[in-house]
Motif scaffolding. Structure first.
Motif, mmCIF file in Angstrom:
data_model
loop_
_atom_site.group_PDB
_atom_site.id
_atom_site.type_symbol
_atom_site.label_atom_id
_atom_site.label_comp_id
_atom_site.label_asym_id
_atom_site.label_seq_id
_atom_site.Cartn_x
_atom_site.Cartn_y
_atom_site.Cartn_z
ATOM 1 N N GLU A 87 0.843 -1.196 0.000
ATOM 2 C CA GLU A 87 0.000 0.000 0.000
ATOM 3 C C GLU A 87 0.880 1.249 0.000
ATOM 4 N N ASN A 88 0.591 2.177 -0.920
ATOM 5 C CA ASN A 88 1.463 3.344 -1.009
ATOM 6 C C ASN A 88 0.778 4.653 -0.632
ATOM 7 N N PRO A 145 -3.729 17.701 -9.482
ATOM 8 C CA PRO A 145 -3.654 16.388 -10.125
ATOM 9 C C PRO A 145 -2.388 15.606 -9.780
ATOM 10 N N GLU A 146 -1.336 16.293 -9.359
ATOM 11 C CA GLU A 146 -0.092 15.591 -9.027
ATOM 12 C C GLU A 146 -0.156 14.868 -7.684
ATOM 13 N N VAL A 147 -1.163 15.164 -6.869
ATOM 14 C CA VAL A 147 -1.334 14.468 -5.588
ATOM 15 C C VAL A 147 -2.252 13.275 -5.848
ATOM 16 N N PRO A 148 -1.775 12.049 -5.592
ATOM 17 C CA PRO A 148 -2.538 10.855 -5.975
ATOM 18 C C PRO A 148 -3.819 10.625 -5.177
ATOM 19 N N ASP A 149 -4.720 9.893 -5.802
ATOM 20 C CA ASP A 149 -6.012 9.538 -5.195
ATOM 21 C C ASP A 149 -5.869 8.772 -3.888
ATOM 22 N N THR A 150 -4.742 8.083 -3.696
ATOM 23 C CA THR A 150 -4.567 7.228 -2.508
ATOM 24 C C THR A 150 -4.310 8.019 -1.238
ATOM 25 N N ILE A 151 -4.068 9.307 -1.358
ATOM 26 C CA ILE A 151 -3.852 10.134 -0.166
ATOM 27 C C ILE A 151 -5.187 10.300 0.560
ATOM 28 N N ALA A 167 -12.241 17.572 15.471
ATOM 29 C CA ALA A 167 -12.310 17.148 14.073
ATOM 30 C C ALA A 167 -13.179 18.127 13.297
ATOM 31 N N ILE A 168 -12.657 18.602 12.170
ATOM 32 C CA ILE A 168 -13.421 19.487 11.286
ATOM 33 C C ILE A 168 -13.991 18.675 10.126
ATOM 34 N N THR A 169 -13.215 17.745 9.605
ATOM 35 C CA THR A 169 -13.694 16.831 8.560
ATOM 36 C C THR A 169 -13.256 15.421 8.904
ATOM 37 N N PRO A 170 -14.018 14.430 8.466
ATOM 38 C CA PRO A 170 -13.574 13.047 8.640
ATOM 39 C C PRO A 170 -12.502 12.721 7.605
ATOM 40 N N GLU A 171 -11.821 11.605 7.819
ATOM 41 C CA GLU A 171 -10.825 11.144 6.844
ATOM 42 C C GLU A 171 -11.530 10.699 5.569
ATOM 43 N N LYS A 172 -10.970 11.081 4.435
ATOM 44 C CA LYS A 172 -11.525 10.664 3.152
ATOM 45 C C LYS A 172 -10.406 10.694 2.126
ATOM 46 N N SER A 173 -10.388 9.708 1.240
ATOM 47 C CA SER A 173 -9.346 9.680 0.213
ATOM 48 C C SER A 173 -9.598 10.771 -0.814
ATOM 49 N N LEU A 174 -8.521 11.280 -1.395
ATOM 50 C CA LEU A 174 -8.679 12.264 -2.459
ATOM 51 C C LEU A 174 -9.429 11.659 -3.635
ATOM 52 N N GLY A 175 -9.233 10.364 -3.877
ATOM 53 C CA GLY A 175 -9.974 9.691 -4.949
ATOM 54 C C GLY A 175 -11.471 9.767 -4.730
ATOM 55 N N ALA A 176 -11.912 9.512 -3.490
ATOM 56 C CA ALA A 176 -13.342 9.591 -3.180
ATOM 57 C C ALA A 176 -13.837 11.031 -3.300
ATOM 58 N N LEU A 177 -13.038 11.986 -2.814
ATOM 59 C CA LEU A 177 -13.441 13.393 -2.913
ATOM 60 C C LEU A 177 -13.521 13.840 -4.364
ATOM 61 N N ARG A 178 -12.597 13.353 -5.189
ATOM 62 C CA ARG A 178 -12.612 13.724 -6.604
ATOM 63 C C ARG A 178 -13.797 13.111 -7.338
ATOM 64 N N ALA A 179 -14.268 11.966 -6.851
ATOM 65 C CA ALA A 179 -15.393 11.291 -7.494
ATOM 66 C C ALA A 179 -16.726 11.964 -7.167
#
Length: 190
Positions: A87-88, A145-151, A167-179
Motif C-alpha cells: 500500500e502506497n 492532479p499531481e497528488v494521488p487519489d490514494t492520499i 475534528a473538522i472533517t472526517p478522513e476521506k481519500s482524495l480519490g473519493a473526494l474527486r469522485a
C-alpha cells in the motif's frame, strides 16, 4: 550561554541514551501533519507522537500552498518507491489552531504592506474562518492532479487555550473526494 549552545547541550542529553538509529524512512503511522509554524502548536506534544511516527510540515497558518502541494506530491512518489508493491497511500492531516497570527493576514492594510515590502500576495492564505479555510485547503489538494487519489485527508482544529483538538472533517481519500460532484462542494465539516 547562547541559543545554539543551549540547543547543543539539550541534544547531548537527547543523544546520551538515543537508541532509535534504525528507524524506517516511512513513518510508522503513515501520516503527514501540516500545521502552523506557531511555537505553541507542536504535533509531537499535542498527539503524543514518538520519533518516527509522522512527518511534520509547518508553514504560516497551516495553509495548503503550492509549495505544500509539491511537498506532498514528492512524498507520495517517495512512499511509492519505498513501499515496494505494498500500500502506497498515506494520511494528510491539516491542523490549524485558534488565535493564529495568520488571521491578521485578513487585514487589507497588512496585506498591502506585505505586498509592498516583499512582493508577496498573502490574501489567498489569510485565515478568516478556520473550518471554511480548512475545507478550501482540502479543495486545493483535490484540485492538484499531481497528488494521488490514494492520499487520505482530514482536517482538525487545535485550541491553544484548552489543548484540545476538534475534528473538522472526517478522513476521506482524495480519490473519493474527486469522485464526488462537485468535489469541493461535497466537503462538509463534522
Amino acid at each position: 550561554m547562547t541559543i545554539q549552545s543551549d540547543l547543543l547541550a539539550r541534544n547531548e542529553t537527547f543523544a546520551s541514551d538515543f537508541d532509535q538509529g534504525d528507524l524506517q524512512i516511512l513513518p510508522k503511522l503513515r501520516t503527514v501533519i501540516l500545521t502552523c509554524a506557531d511555537a505553541r502548536v507542536d504535533p509531537a506534544h499535542i498527539f503524543g507522537l514518538d520519533l518516527g511516527e509522522a512527518v511534520i510540515i509547518r508553514n504560516n497558518g497551516c495553509r495548503v500552498t503550492r509549495a505544500v502541494i509539491e511537498e506532498i506530491a514528492v512524498l507520495a512518489v517517495l512512499v511509492e518507491a519505498a513501499s515496494e508493491g505494498r500500500e502506497n497511500g498515506f494520511n494528510v492531516v491539516l491542523m490549524q489552531h485558534t488565535n493564529c497570527g495568520a488571521q491578521r493576514l485578513a487585514n487589507p492594510d497588512l496585506q498591502a504592506m506585505v505586498k509592498k515590502k516583499l512582493g508577496i500576495d498573502v490574501s489567498e492564505y489569510a485565515i478568516t474562518d478556520q473550518a471554511t479555510d480548512l475545507l478550501g485547503d482540502i479543495g486545493r489538494l483535490v484540485d492538484a492532479p499531481e497528488v494521488p487519489d490514494t492520499i487520505v485527508v482530514s482536517a482538525v482544529l487545535y485550541d491553544v487555550s484548552a489543548g484540545t483538538v476538534e475534528a473538522i472533517t472526517p478522513e476521506k481519500s482524495l480519490g473519493a473526494l474527486r469522485a464526488e460532484t462537485p468535489a469541493v462542494g461535497a466537503l462538509t465539516a463534522t
